[in-house]
Write an enzyme that holds these catalytic residues in place. Sequence first.
Site, PDB file in Angstrom:
ATOM      1  N   ASN A   1      -0.455   0.069   8.689  1.00 39.51           N
ATOM      2  CA  ASN A   1       0.487   0.569   9.682  1.00 39.51           C
ATOM      3  C   ASN A   1       0.718   1.716   9.918  1.00 39.51           C
ATOM      4  O   ASN A   1       1.020   2.347  10.710  1.00 39.51           O
ATOM      5  CB  ASN A   1       1.571  -0.460   9.313  1.00 39.51           C
ATOM      6  CG  ASN A   1       2.454  -0.359   7.767  1.00 39.51           C
ATOM      7  OD1 ASN A   1       3.433   0.503   7.755  1.00 39.51           O
ATOM      8  ND2 ASN A   1       1.882  -0.595   7.058  1.00 39.51           N
TER       9      ASN A   1
ATOM     10  N   HIS B   1       1.146  -0.723   0.433  1.00 40.22           N
ATOM     11  CA  HIS B   1       0.051  -0.234   0.237  1.00 40.22           C
ATOM     12  C   HIS B   1       0.463   1.207  -0.065  1.00 40.22           C
ATOM     13  O   HIS B   1       1.084   2.344   0.822  1.00 40.22           O
ATOM     14  CB  HIS B   1      -0.528  -0.181   1.265  1.00 40.22           C
ATOM     15  CG  HIS B   1      -1.963  -0.868   1.049  1.00 40.22           C
ATOM     16  ND1 HIS B   1      -2.750  -1.615   2.146  1.00 40.22           N
ATOM     17  CD2 HIS B   1      -2.622  -1.148   0.419  1.00 40.22           C
ATOM     18  CE1 HIS B   1      -3.469  -2.512   1.697  1.00 40.22           C
ATOM     19  NE2 HIS B   1      -3.934  -2.578   0.349  1.00 40.22           N
TER      20      HIS B   1
ATOM     21  N   GLU C   1      -5.200  -8.412   4.543  1.00 38.41           N
ATOM     22  CA  GLU C   1      -4.215  -9.357   5.518  1.00 38.41           C
ATOM     23  C   GLU C   1      -5.662 -10.191   6.197  1.00 38.41           C
ATOM     24  O   GLU C   1      -5.695 -11.446   6.203  1.00 38.41           O
ATOM     25  CB  GLU C   1      -3.782  -8.718   6.146  1.00 38.41           C
ATOM     26  CG  GLU C   1      -2.694 -10.232   6.910  1.00 38.41           C
ATOM     27  CD  GLU C   1      -1.994  -8.953   8.007  1.00 38.41           C
ATOM     28  OE1 GLU C   1      -1.808  -9.676   9.041  1.00 38.41           O
ATOM     29  OE2 GLU C   1      -1.526  -8.194   7.452  1.00 38.41           O
TER      30      GLU C   1
END
Length: 577
Positions: A220, A41, A125
């Site tokens: 993240n 990403h 995920e």
Amino acid sequence: MSVVVARTSGFCWGVRRAVDMVLAEIKKGRGPFLVFGPLVHNPQVLGALEERGVGMSMDPSDAEGGTLFIRTHGITLEERASVERPGVSVRDLTCPRVGRALALARSRSREGYEVVILGDEGHQEVRAIRSYAGGEKAFVISGPGDAEDLPRLSKPFLMTQTTQDSEVFEAVLEVMRRRFPALEWESTICESTGMRQNELRRLLPKADCVVVVGGRESANTARLASIAREAGLPVFQVESQDELDPKTLKGFRKVVLTAGASTPSWVIRRVRGRLLELQGENVGRALGAVRTMVLGNFHVLPAAVAMGAASAVVVGNAAWMPAILSGALALFALQGLHTVLEAGFSPTPGEERRAFVVRRRNPLTISYFSALALSVVLSAFLPPLWGAFLAGAVGLFAAYSLPLLHSSGAPPSGVRSVPGSRDLLFSSSWALLVCIVPYLTLGGPAGPPAVAIWSLQLVLLLMGRSLLLDLVDLQGDAMLGRDTIPLTLGRRRSEALFWTCAALPVILVAFGFARGLLPAPGLGSFAGSLWLAAGYRLLIRNPFPSELSARLAADGSLFAAGIVPFLASIIFEARVF
């Protein structure tokens, strides 16, 4: 303004592994190349890979031969069943940490556990983990509140998305243990994520604000921004330095800079460089002027003149100066034109210098051609042999650089594909035009052995300078398809070669002086090697040096190696013009 960069910023191990594997496949040439979904990403990484011929599709049936890559986030069981196609080579780039989470979800589901996944429900995920955990039988929660709302579970098992916030996991675990005394659990947050988050928390007390660099779709990266906001600090989440707001940021004195796990190093360096330019009006203006000079290659001209002047006082004489000026103008012109051509070769510049050149292509090209024309005019007042050598240098440049005009995105073949060819050509051209050719055309008091020693130490110093720049950005060079020496030899061997190139000039010049071949001012060239060594130490301490600081550390050695011997000749009156 002070800028503290988190050392854990940038590519995690899983992303680096995936990118390296894609680049290795590109070198093998088993195309066409397609990724099932976005590899990571981050728009800059995806753009750089697209330039190298790697496409992206959400439908694996689009792969017609060649190589199909599975994204780092993993895919669902249903998606995995659809990727196997005749004539298509499938390379699984699922992060091993994600792969471990998938295997754990499958094993616990088969053992009869009701799997609860802490993560972002829409993230790829989490979709993959849920499919391995029994599909709709598994539960996805985002925090302690969702844990409170779970139905009664007889055999619950708690696990996490690999990029989840460790403190959120602890809070959820506390709720789950209270509600389900028989709970079994395992944190599948990867070590890189935990280290990144913990370092940011340690740095927050020192900050007035936080800049987080990463793709907007990156989970993240969003988690890092959330951690900073929870600490009550202003947070600026950006994908590139162009999104920084100078007016807003100028009010802060202490900035912490961190980045997501798929953010490339060159993007972090450019953001850091832009932040440093916001250090007040006067400092910013001065940095802007230096930036224009260095990124536009304008510093090459005085650096070449300085090194030529040093050659004149050590092995030549004052009659060399017209030739030195002609050679310096030619080096400035040819090096600048190569940069312009190389910037055009990469439509989406990864380096700050490339972006600078792309925006100012026309005026820079005019200045480079003007310098080349002036070099030719000066050569008319020099012996014909000088003009012949100058024409040869231009011809060599054309043979090496002009193929970039016909590039279609892949690095050209031929001599350009030889690792280190650019660095060797750069180094030898400088030694030829600032020392060897002036000696051959105009003569000098020194003998051939002295000229050979002095020229060789110039080549080694210039090679050391190039190696230093290449060592700073191994990741960017690999993404852009360059075949540099560090990418071929590896970091450790290249560092050993760098120190050899930095040390040998000192040994050679000391030997020449001890044997009476070189005068005392020649010892001033030691300053170039010392500058290189100091520059290396400074850059190594900083995990993400800006391109400007890296070039100052490397190219400053050329000024030092030229200016100090010249000044020494005046001070010691060894050989004064």
